[in-house]
Write a protein that holds these residues in place. Structure first.
Motif, PDB file in Angstrom:
ATOM      1  N   ASN A   1      -7.543 -11.183  -0.453  1.00 35.97           N
ATOM      2  CA  ASN A   1      -7.532 -11.918   0.819  1.00 35.97           C
ATOM      3  C   ASN A   1      -6.320 -11.641   1.704  1.00 35.97           C
ATOM      4  N   PHE A   2      -5.801 -10.418   1.642  1.00 41.50           N
ATOM      5  CA  PHE A   2      -4.756  -9.972   2.571  1.00 41.50           C
ATOM      6  C   PHE A   2      -5.349  -8.866   3.436  1.00 41.50           C
ATOM      7  N   ASN A   3      -5.200  -8.967   4.735  1.00 44.13           N
ATOM      8  CA  ASN A   3      -5.563  -7.879   5.628  1.00 44.13           C
ATOM      9  C   ASN A   3      -4.264  -7.214   6.052  1.00 44.13           C
ATOM     10  N   ILE A   4      -3.991  -6.009   5.529  1.00 39.11           N
ATOM     11  CA  ILE A   4      -2.697  -5.380   5.807  1.00 39.11           C
ATOM     12  C   ILE A   4      -2.525  -5.061   7.286  1.00 39.11           C
ATOM     13  N   ASP A   5      -3.611  -5.032   8.049  1.00 40.86           N
ATOM     14  CA  ASP A   5      -3.488  -4.812   9.499  1.00 40.86           C
ATOM     15  C   ASP A   5      -2.763  -5.971  10.178  1.00 40.86           C
ATOM     16  N   ASN A   6      -2.641  -7.094   9.502  1.00 39.87           N
ATOM     17  CA  ASN A   6      -1.958  -8.255  10.072  1.00 39.87           C
ATOM     18  C   ASN A   6      -0.462  -8.274   9.775  1.00 39.87           C
ATOM     19  N   TYR A   7       0.032  -7.250   9.064  1.00 38.00           N
ATOM     20  CA  TYR A   7       1.431  -7.233   8.643  1.00 38.00           C
ATOM     21  C   TYR A   7       2.151  -6.005   9.187  1.00 38.00           C
ATOM     22  N   SER A   8       3.410  -6.188   9.555  1.00 35.04           N
ATOM     23  CA  SER A   8       4.230  -5.060   9.994  1.00 35.04           C
ATOM     24  C   SER A   8       5.084  -4.525   8.851  1.00 35.04           C
ATOM     25  N   SER A   9       5.246  -5.329   7.799  1.00 37.24           N
ATOM     26  CA  SER A   9       6.058  -4.924   6.661  1.00 37.24           C
ATOM     27  C   SER A   9       5.495  -5.550   5.387  1.00 37.24           C
ATOM     28  N   ILE A  10       5.330  -4.694   4.370  1.00 35.51           N
ATOM     29  CA  ILE A  10       4.868  -5.149   3.062  1.00 35.51           C
ATOM     30  C   ILE A  10       5.824  -4.544   2.030  1.00 35.51           C
ATOM     31  N   THR A  11       6.767  -5.378   1.573  1.00 34.52           N
ATOM     32  CA  THR A  11       7.745  -4.918   0.588  1.00 34.52           C
ATOM     33  C   THR A  11       7.880  -5.989  -0.480  1.00 34.52           C
ATOM     34  N   PHE A  12       8.579  -5.655  -1.544  1.00 38.17           N
ATOM     35  CA  PHE A  12       8.781  -6.621  -2.620  1.00 38.17           C
ATOM     36  C   PHE A  12       9.693  -7.766  -2.170  1.00 38.17           C
ATOM     37  N   GLU A  13      10.434  -7.532  -1.089  1.00 41.86           N
ATOM     38  CA  GLU A  13      11.287  -8.595  -0.542  1.00 41.86           C
ATOM     39  C   GLU A  13      10.475  -9.609   0.259  1.00 41.86           C
ATOM     40  N   GLY A  14       9.295  -9.220   0.725  1.00 42.77           N
ATOM     41  CA  GLY A  14       8.466 -10.126   1.498  1.00 42.77           C
ATOM     42  C   GLY A  14       7.458  -9.368   2.353  1.00 42.77           C
ATOM     43  N   MET A  15       6.549 -10.139   2.924  1.00 43.36           N
ATOM     44  CA  MET A  15       5.558  -9.586   3.839  1.00 43.36           C
ATOM     45  C   MET A  15       5.788 -10.225   5.201  1.00 43.36           C
ATOM     46  N   ILE A  16       5.897  -9.388   6.224  1.00 44.26           N
ATOM     47  CA  ILE A  16       6.158  -9.888   7.569  1.00 44.26           C
ATOM     48  C   ILE A  16       4.900  -9.709   8.414  1.00 44.26           C
ATOM     49  N   LYS A  17       4.410 -10.823   8.958  1.00 43.62           N
ATOM     50  CA  LYS A  17       3.226 -10.766   9.834  1.00 43.62           C
ATOM     51  C   LYS A  17       3.619 -10.197  11.183  1.00 43.62           C
ATOM     52  N   LYS A  18       2.647  -9.563  11.829  1.00 35.79           N
ATOM     53  CA  LYS A  18       2.862  -9.011  13.176  1.00 35.79           C
ATOM     54  C   LYS A  18       2.965 -10.127  14.178  1.00 35.79           C
TER      55      LYS A  18
ATOM     56  N   LYS B   1       6.415  -0.663   0.751  1.00 36.96           N
ATOM     57  CA  LYS B   1       7.089  -0.146  -0.437  1.00 36.96           C
ATOM     58  C   LYS B   1       6.217  -0.460  -1.642  1.00 36.96           C
ATOM     59  N   ASN B   2       6.152   0.476  -2.568  1.00 35.59           N
ATOM     60  CA  ASN B   2       5.459   0.224  -3.830  1.00 35.59           C
ATOM     61  C   ASN B   2       6.098   1.039  -4.942  1.00 35.59           C
ATOM     62  N   LYS B   3       5.730   0.695  -6.163  1.00 37.30           N
ATOM     63  CA  LYS B   3       6.220   1.403  -7.349  1.00 37.30           C
ATOM     64  C   LYS B   3       5.028   2.044  -8.040  1.00 37.30           C
ATOM     65  N   ARG B   4       5.271   3.210  -8.607  1.00 40.45           N
ATOM     66  CA  ARG B   4       4.197   3.938  -9.282  1.00 40.45           C
ATOM     67  C   ARG B   4       4.737   4.582 -10.548  1.00 40.45           C
ATOM     68  N   VAL B   5       3.945   4.470 -11.624  1.00 39.66           N
ATOM     69  CA  VAL B   5       4.211   5.207 -12.854  1.00 39.66           C
ATOM     70  C   VAL B   5       3.035   6.166 -13.013  1.00 39.66           C
ATOM     71  N   ARG B   6       3.342   7.453 -13.141  1.00 40.96           N
ATOM     72  CA  ARG B   6       2.287   8.477 -13.163  1.00 40.96           C
ATOM     73  C   ARG B   6       2.196   9.150 -14.526  1.00 40.96           C
ATOM     74  N   TYR B   7       0.947   9.273 -14.986  1.00 47.43           N
ATOM     75  CA  TYR B   7       0.603  10.038 -16.178  1.00 47.43           C
ATOM     76  C   TYR B   7      -0.394  11.109 -15.754  1.00 47.43           C
ATOM     77  N   ALA B   8      -0.478  12.190 -16.513  1.00 48.58           N
ATOM     78  CA  ALA B   8      -1.441  13.248 -16.205  1.00 48.58           C
ATOM     79  C   ALA B   8      -1.992  13.842 -17.494  1.00 48.58           C
ATOM     80  N   LYS B   9      -3.245  14.251 -17.412  1.00 53.37           N
ATOM     81  CA  LYS B   9      -3.902  14.967 -18.502  1.00 53.37           C
ATOM     82  C   LYS B   9      -4.867  15.950 -17.867  1.00 53.37           C
ATOM     83  N   ASP B  10      -4.672  17.223 -18.139  1.00 60.69           N
ATOM     84  CA  ASP B  10      -5.480  18.281 -17.527  1.00 60.69           C
ATOM     85  C   ASP B  10      -5.444  18.107 -16.008  1.00 60.69           C
TER      86      ASP B  10
END
Length: 191
Positions: free
Chosen positions: A174-191, A112-121
């Motif tokens: 220093n995080f390898n996302i391949d080592n995690y099954s879940s990456i959310t604002f509530e927490g990161m769960i390792k595989k 899960k992530n949050k994004r704020v988007r702006y655009a120009k041309d």
């Protein structure tokens, strides 16, 4: 389709948003994404730096194949030089999720992530907030030259821009996302 994007780390969001408005960028929206990245059980997509991404913001859902394009340098190191993306819209996140599993793909990570988007041309500015790393800016356009020009306009040195996925950014912290099954604002769960 090739993606032309540069990422700049640890941005000051209030200052950045003022600069974006000053250069004439318009706020497009705010998004709360939920995504699942899939691969085959043998990691064959990951082995070629690719993955299938299913993503929704609750209103729009997309299915994409993404692949980081890498280049081996003279010193033997590997450098990201771009990304390939093929994306389509789908009408139902849960059904698409089940379809991907039914054809033999497995979920590698849910994020899960949050994004704020702006655009120009034809330049898109995404202020991306991901769990447990500082917020960063992604500038995307139809060429690296246009992304670099937009970066300079905001006061960034294009040489400091990073080419790569969110996983590339996580590695900087220093995080390898391949080592995690879940990456959310509530927490990161390792595989």
């Amino acid at each position: 389709m090739e993606e032309f994007e540069l990422k700049f780390l640890e941005v000051n969001v209030p200052d950045l948003e003022k600069k974006l408005l000053r250069i004439g960028a318009k706020k497009v929206g705010e998004y709360h994404y939920h995504r699942a990245n899939f691969d085959y059980p043998d990691n064959s997509l990951n082995n070629k730096h690719g993955w299938v991404r299913l993503r929704t913001d609750g209103k729009e859902t997309t299915l994409a194949y993404k692949e980081n394009i890498k280049k081996k340098l003279d010193d033997g190191s590997i450098q990201n030089i771009g990304a390939k993306e093929i994306e389509i819209s789908v009408d139902n996140y849960l059904k698409a999720y089940e379809l991907l599993k039914a054809i033999g793909l497995v979920v590698r990570v849910e994020e899960k992530n949050k994004r704020v988007r702006y655009a120009k041309d034809d330049v898109v500015f995404d202020i991306d907030s991901w769990p447990f790393i500082p917020t960063y800016l992604e500038i995307e356009s139809s060429s690296y030259k246009k992304a670099e020009i937009a970066a300079v306009e905001l006061g960034f040195d294009p040489k400091n821009g990073i080419i790569g996925s969110a996983g590339t950014i996580y590695k900087k912290y220093n995080f390898n996302i391949d080592n995690y099954s879940s990456i959310t604002f509530e927490g990161m769960i390792k595989k």
